[in-house]
Design an enzyme around this catalytic site. Structure first.
Site, PDB file in Angstrom:
ATOM      1  N   LYS A   1     -44.350 -34.443  16.934  1.00 50.88           N
ATOM      2  CA  LYS A   1     -43.339 -33.442  17.252  1.00 50.88           C
ATOM      3  C   LYS A   1     -43.874 -32.148  16.632  1.00 50.88           C
ATOM      4  O   LYS A   1     -43.839 -31.950  15.435  1.00 50.88           O
ATOM      5  CB  LYS A   1     -42.023 -33.861  16.629  1.00 50.88           C
TER       6      LYS A   1
ATOM      7  N   TYR B   1     -43.647 -35.343  12.266  1.00 49.31           N
ATOM      8  CA  TYR B   1     -42.905 -34.111  12.507  1.00 49.31           C
ATOM      9  C   TYR B   1     -43.655 -32.960  11.835  1.00 49.31           C
ATOM     10  O   TYR B   1     -43.534 -32.741  10.623  1.00 49.31           O
ATOM     11  CB  TYR B   1     -41.491 -34.249  11.961  1.00 49.31           C
TER      12      TYR B   1
HETATM   13  C1  LIG Z   1     -37.688 -24.281  12.681  1.00 49.84           C
HETATM   14  C2  LIG Z   1     -36.804 -24.746  13.786  1.00 49.84           C
HETATM   15  O1  LIG Z   1     -35.610 -24.779  13.678  1.00 49.84           O
HETATM   16  N1  LIG Z   1     -37.386 -25.140  14.903  1.00 49.84           N
HETATM   17  C3  LIG Z   1     -36.580 -25.645  16.005  1.00 49.84           C
HETATM   18  C4  LIG Z   1     -36.794 -24.806  17.220  1.00 49.84           C
HETATM   19  O2  LIG Z   1     -35.985 -25.342  18.256  1.00 49.84           O
HETATM   20  C5  LIG Z   1     -36.399 -23.348  16.926  1.00 49.84           C
HETATM   21  O3  LIG Z   1     -35.046 -23.330  16.473  1.00 49.84           O
HETATM   22  C6  LIG Z   1     -36.528 -22.526  18.200  1.00 49.84           C
HETATM   23  O4  LIG Z   1     -37.837 -22.635  18.674  1.00 49.84           O
HETATM   24  C7  LIG Z   1     -36.183 -21.072  17.901  1.00 49.84           C
HETATM   25  O5  LIG Z   1     -37.182 -20.507  17.071  1.00 49.84           O
HETATM   26  C8  LIG Z   1     -36.944 -27.083  16.252  1.00 49.84           C
HETATM   27  O6  LIG Z   1     -38.333 -27.259  16.427  1.00 49.84           O
HETATM   28  C9  LIG Z   1     -36.488 -27.900  15.094  1.00 49.84           C
HETATM   29  C10 LIG Z   1     -36.267 -29.308  15.465  1.00 49.84           C
HETATM   30  O7  LIG Z   1     -36.787 -29.824  16.402  1.00 49.84           O
HETATM   31  C11 LIG Z   1     -35.324 -30.017  14.615  1.00 49.84           C
HETATM   32  O8  LIG Z   1     -34.301 -29.405  14.302  1.00 49.84           O
HETATM   33  O9  LIG Z   1     -35.584 -31.173  14.263  1.00 49.84           O
END
Ligand SMILES: CC(=O)N[C@@H]([C@@H](O)[C@H](O)[C@H](O)CO)[C@@H](O)CC(=O)C(=O)O
Length: 263
Positions: free
Chosen positions: A170, A140
């Site tokens: 990921k 990750y």
């Molecule tokens: C830092 C963060 O929260 N990144 C999110 C993104 O979905 C992010 O919320 C989105 O790209 C908006 O910036 C995800 O990559 C996180 C994720 O996969 C997880 O919650 O495990």
């Protein structure tokens, strides 16, 4: 060993809680259906959005068990995040995930005493992977939260040599050039999942196998359309939805990732 193949949309689900902070497990049955209705087919449980590193090991275990049970015969893959600040806790969560019937596990690096080198990072991941040899382990990559930043292509070269059940990555970073090199080198043997929702279409154009994100929980239909259009080569259509996603995320997050705004 279970397959390391994961495709399509993977939601990083929130951890449902009651007002008193206790975990609200029964709602996860409905949560699965809500995701499926939006075209989301897999989940990455106890990740960032799930606030996994803020939960106890016992809480993470019961949440993992519930997603595995609720997702059976419905979800494609239930991936359990086992990353913690220490190896033994991560190994305990990995053993538990394997016993509970998870399809895959993922782990971020240690984030207080961070790995001092890329070799030490891979050795650490190998120690987690070996206690769940039948499950693919995903790394990750989320440097904005962990402060750990190595070249992911080099990391994967080392991981495929040292970790028989290394399954893929990921990749939660805006660093598309590195992601492109990872796709070029590993797309035919590993699963490459892209984790920045506002750039999903660019990652798909490069060859990402899956998207994984927090906004998929309630806007999955947007990313389903992006995925379908991109796979059909209709980038005009895909870009329209991606611009909407970028504007939506811009409204929700100003300069930092404020999880509470997502809940
Ligand atoms: C830092 C963060 O929260 N990144 C999110 C993104 O979905 C992010 O919320 C989105 O790209 C908006 O910036 C995800 O990559 C996180 C994720 O996969 C997880 O919650 O495990």
């Amino acid at each position: 060993m279970k397959t390391n193949k994961v495709r399509g949309l993977i939601a990083a689900p929130f951890t449902p809680m009651h007002e008193n902070g206790e975990i609200n497990l029964p709602v996860i049955d409905k949560y699965v259906d809500l995701l499926l209705e939006q075209g989301v087919t897999s989940v990455f449980v106890n990740g960032t959005t799930g606030e996994g590193t803020s939960l106890t090991l016992e809480e993470r275990k019961i949440i993992a068990e519930k997603w595995i049970e609720a997702g059976k015969a419905k979800l494609d893959k239930v991936i359990i995040h086992v990353g913690t600040a220490n190896l033994k806790d991560s190994q305990e969560l990995a053993r538990h995930a394997a016993k509970a019937g998870a399809d895959m596990i993922g782990s971020m690096p240690t984030f207080f005493f961070r790995p001092a080198s890329i070799e030490l990072l891979v050795d650490y991941l190998a120690e987690i992977a070996k206690v769940a040899p039948d499950l693919p382990l995903f790394y990750y990559e989320i440097p904005e939260m962990t402060g750990v930043k190595f070249d992911m292509c080099h990391m994967m070269e080392l991981a495929v040599q040292k970790i028989p059940n290394f399954g893929g990555i990921k990749f939660t970073s805006f660093d598309l050039p590195t992601f492109a090199r990872c796709v070029d080198k590993f797309a035919d043997k590993l699963s490459l999942c892209y984790g920045k929702d506002e750039q999903l279409v660019s990652a798909l154009l490069l060859g990402a196998h899956a998207g994984v994100g927090s906004t998929y929980n309630y806007s999955g239909m947007i990313y389903s359309r992006i995925f379908k259009a991109a796979k059909a080569g209709n980038f005009k259509e895909a870009t329209k939805d991606q611009i909407f996603s970028a504007k939506m995320i811009g409204v929700m997050f100003d300069e930092e990732m404020l999880l509470h705004r997502l809940k």
